[in-house]
Design a protein around this motif. Structure first.
Motif, PDB file in Angstrom:
ATOM      1  N   THR A 185       4.380   2.433  -3.798  1.00  0.00           N
ATOM      2  CA  THR A 185       3.625   1.691  -5.552  1.00  0.00           C
ATOM      3  C   THR A 185       3.930   0.595  -5.870  1.00  0.00           C
ATOM      4  O   THR A 185       4.017   1.388  -7.114  1.00  0.00           O
ATOM      5  CB  THR A 185       2.777   2.701  -5.655  1.00  0.00           C
ATOM      6  OG1 THR A 185       4.038   4.039  -5.904  1.00  0.00           O
ATOM      7  CG2 THR A 185       1.749   3.436  -4.671  1.00  0.00           C
ATOM      8  N   ASN A 186       5.806   1.265  -5.648  1.00  0.00           N
ATOM      9  CA  ASN A 186       6.252   0.181  -6.516  1.00  0.00           C
ATOM     10  C   ASN A 186       6.623  -1.495  -6.892  1.00  0.00           C
ATOM     11  O   ASN A 186       7.531  -1.911  -7.488  1.00  0.00           O
ATOM     12  CB  ASN A 186       8.246   0.593  -6.775  1.00  0.00           C
ATOM     13  CG  ASN A 186       8.490   1.281  -5.019  1.00  0.00           C
ATOM     14  OD1 ASN A 186       8.265   0.702  -4.327  1.00  0.00           O
ATOM     15  ND2 ASN A 186       9.828   0.221  -5.262  1.00  0.00           N
ATOM     16  N   ARG A 235      -0.571  -3.910  -9.759  1.00  0.00           N
ATOM     17  CA  ARG A 235      -0.216  -4.840  -9.396  1.00  0.00           C
ATOM     18  C   ARG A 235       0.025  -6.251  -8.769  1.00  0.00           C
ATOM     19  O   ARG A 235       1.003  -6.162  -8.316  1.00  0.00           O
ATOM     20  CB  ARG A 235       1.084  -3.608  -8.618  1.00  0.00           C
ATOM     21  CG  ARG A 235       0.970  -2.248  -8.722  1.00  0.00           C
ATOM     22  CD  ARG A 235       1.876  -1.141  -8.004  1.00  0.00           C
ATOM     23  NE  ARG A 235       0.584  -1.010  -6.803  1.00  0.00           N
ATOM     24  CZ  ARG A 235       0.453  -1.025  -5.700  1.00  0.00           C
ATOM     25  NH1 ARG A 235       1.761  -1.421  -5.026  1.00  0.00           N
ATOM     26  NH2 ARG A 235      -0.260  -0.061  -4.414  1.00  0.00           N
ATOM     27  N   PHE A 266      -4.449  -4.239  -4.811  1.00  0.00           N
ATOM     28  CA  PHE A 266      -4.222  -3.912  -5.757  1.00  0.00           C
ATOM     29  C   PHE A 266      -4.018  -4.713  -7.089  1.00  0.00           C
ATOM     30  O   PHE A 266      -3.202  -5.468  -7.901  1.00  0.00           O
ATOM     31  CB  PHE A 266      -2.464  -4.198  -4.808  1.00  0.00           C
ATOM     32  CG  PHE A 266      -2.203  -3.497  -3.722  1.00  0.00           C
ATOM     33  CD1 PHE A 266      -2.517  -2.122  -3.403  1.00  0.00           C
ATOM     34  CD2 PHE A 266      -2.607  -5.010  -2.326  1.00  0.00           C
ATOM     35  CE1 PHE A 266      -1.903  -2.247  -2.529  1.00  0.00           C
ATOM     36  CE2 PHE A 266      -2.508  -4.546  -1.314  1.00  0.00           C
ATOM     37  CZ  PHE A 266      -2.349  -3.206  -0.373  1.00  0.00           C
ATOM     38  N   ARG A 314       0.952  -1.371  -0.448  1.00  0.00           N
ATOM     39  CA  ARG A 314       0.193  -0.029  -0.187  1.00  0.00           C
ATOM     40  C   ARG A 314       0.862   1.241   0.152  1.00  0.00           C
ATOM     41  O   ARG A 314       0.576   2.486  -1.026  1.00  0.00           O
ATOM     42  CB  ARG A 314      -1.113  -0.049   1.160  1.00  0.00           C
ATOM     43  CG  ARG A 314      -1.629   0.935   1.358  1.00  0.00           C
ATOM     44  CD  ARG A 314      -3.036   0.775   2.270  1.00  0.00           C
ATOM     45  NE  ARG A 314      -1.825   1.127   3.440  1.00  0.00           N
ATOM     46  CZ  ARG A 314      -2.162   0.221   4.551  1.00  0.00           C
ATOM     47  NH1 ARG A 314      -2.362  -0.969   4.614  1.00  0.00           N
ATOM     48  NH2 ARG A 314      -0.801   0.294   5.581  1.00  0.00           N
ATOM     49  N   TRP A 317       5.523  -4.797  -6.254  1.00  0.00           N
ATOM     50  CA  TRP A 317       4.020  -6.034  -7.085  1.00  0.00           C
ATOM     51  C   TRP A 317       3.769  -7.021  -6.357  1.00  0.00           C
ATOM     52  O   TRP A 317       4.810  -7.331  -5.819  1.00  0.00           O
ATOM     53  CB  TRP A 317       4.705  -5.592  -8.957  1.00  0.00           C
ATOM     54  CG  TRP A 317       4.396  -4.896  -9.391  1.00  0.00           C
ATOM     55  CD1 TRP A 317       4.806  -3.743  -9.858  1.00  0.00           C
ATOM     56  CD2 TRP A 317       3.794  -5.077 -11.037  1.00  0.00           C
ATOM     57  NE1 TRP A 317       4.671  -2.703 -10.162  1.00  0.00           N
ATOM     58  CE2 TRP A 317       4.044  -3.748 -11.603  1.00  0.00           C
ATOM     59  CE3 TRP A 317       3.055  -5.535 -11.653  1.00  0.00           C
ATOM     60  CZ2 TRP A 317       3.591  -3.014 -12.582  1.00  0.00           C
ATOM     61  CZ3 TRP A 317       2.759  -5.678 -12.831  1.00  0.00           C
ATOM     62  CH2 TRP A 317       2.965  -4.025 -13.587  1.00  0.00           C
TER      63      TRP A 317
END
Length: 302
Positions: A211-212, A248, A245, A208, A214
């Motif tokens: 954001t890079n 991702r 997400f 959260r 996955w």
């Protein structure tokens, strides 16, 4: 007398399923198996002297046959620890794939710029850092950071493999990495603990707030205590990540399922878990097509 095989697989090794079932779930056109491996053949691509296991051979031809049988279009082949930093088996598969496969390599500090360029030309798009102690001796963090800085200009990402109990100690290091970071198998959560408990909450926080990051929502066969065919205790964890997400997340078979000790999964059953963790067509499209294309075939994304 027949020649002795170049490598003898471990006595307790479970070979991949010889006749997986046909899945009831049909993946959308262009679906990507975004986590799988090739092993050897050992007489062509020798296993690393420092390996901690010796697998059965699992060549590219078997992987292509499984891809087609399960209804997928492409593969992302991840370098396996049994090959160390010798990426020749992966590169060979990428070059034989007709553009239908991309790769994740393992490299050391000694890798040259020319070697990185050659890997990139072959279709490698990331490097893997493994922190699972029973599988590999982790490299020093300064070496990993140096590798990260060197692969960043290529547009590559980093794949990290660790177990849930190790995340608190590794958290600050992971968040210092300068590229997209893909976590293998949701960080291997303990599925006997609550989805909203503190251990998995830390992983959710990682996703959260950074954001890079996955996540692969793969390998229920490694995480489940209930077992096949439904792996129902893993579903709530994977579904939570997919729904939280959706842009991702990635999915893969993990074929040929290295180091499985209790059972060898039926790949058709694994595919049939997908609609349980991604319950809408829109989520399935993102998970299996849009997200892997964006990460591994960005030149095709308009």
């Amino acid at each position: 007398m027949a020649d002795k095989p170049a490598f003898q697989m471990d006595a307790d090794w479970l070979p991949f399923h010889p006749n997986p079932s046909k899945p009831a779930y049909v993946p959308p056109p262009g679906a990507v198996d975004a986590h799988c491996h090739v092993f050897g053949p050992g007489d062509v691509f020798p296993y690393a002297p420092e390996r901690k296991y010796t697998p059965c051979d699992a060549p590219k031809e078997k992987l292509w046959a499984l891809r087609d049988y399960l209804g997928f279009s492409r593969n992302v082949i991840v370098q396996a620890t049994c090959h160390g930093a010798d990426n020749r088996a992966v590169v060979d598969a990428l070059q034989a794939s007709g553009g239908r496969a991309r790769g994740v390599a393992t490299v050391r500090r000694s890798v040259t710029d020319e070697e990185l360029q050659a890997l990139d030309a072959a279709g490698v798009r990331g490097v893997r850092f493994n922190f699972v102690k029973r599988l590999v001796d982790a490299l020093p963090r300064d070496e990993l950071l140096e590798i990260a800085q060197r692969i960043k200009p290529l547009g590559w990402h980093i794949v990290i493999y660790f177990e849930a109990q190790e995340l608190p100690e590794l958290y600050d290091f992971f968040t210092s990495l300068p590229t997209v970071v893909v976590v293998d198998h949701m960080g291997r959560p303990d599925v006997t603990k609550p989805v909203d408990g503190p251990e998995f909450a830390l992983f959710t926080k990682l996703m959260r707030e950074h954001t890079n990051f996955w996540s692969k929502v793969s390998c229920p066969e490694r995480l489940s205590k209930l077992g096949p065919p439904a792996y129902g205790d893993v579903v709530p964890f994977a579904r939570h990540i997919v729904e939280s997400f959706p842009d991702r997340v990635l999915w893969g078979t993990d074929w040929p399922h290295p180091n499985m000790k209790t059972h060898m999964p039926d790949d058709g059953h694994l595919v049939d878990v997908i609609p349980q963790i991604a319950p809408t067509a829109a989520l399935q499209q993102k998970l299996l097509v849009d997200n892997p294309l964006r990460l591994y075939w960005p030149e095709e994304v308009r």
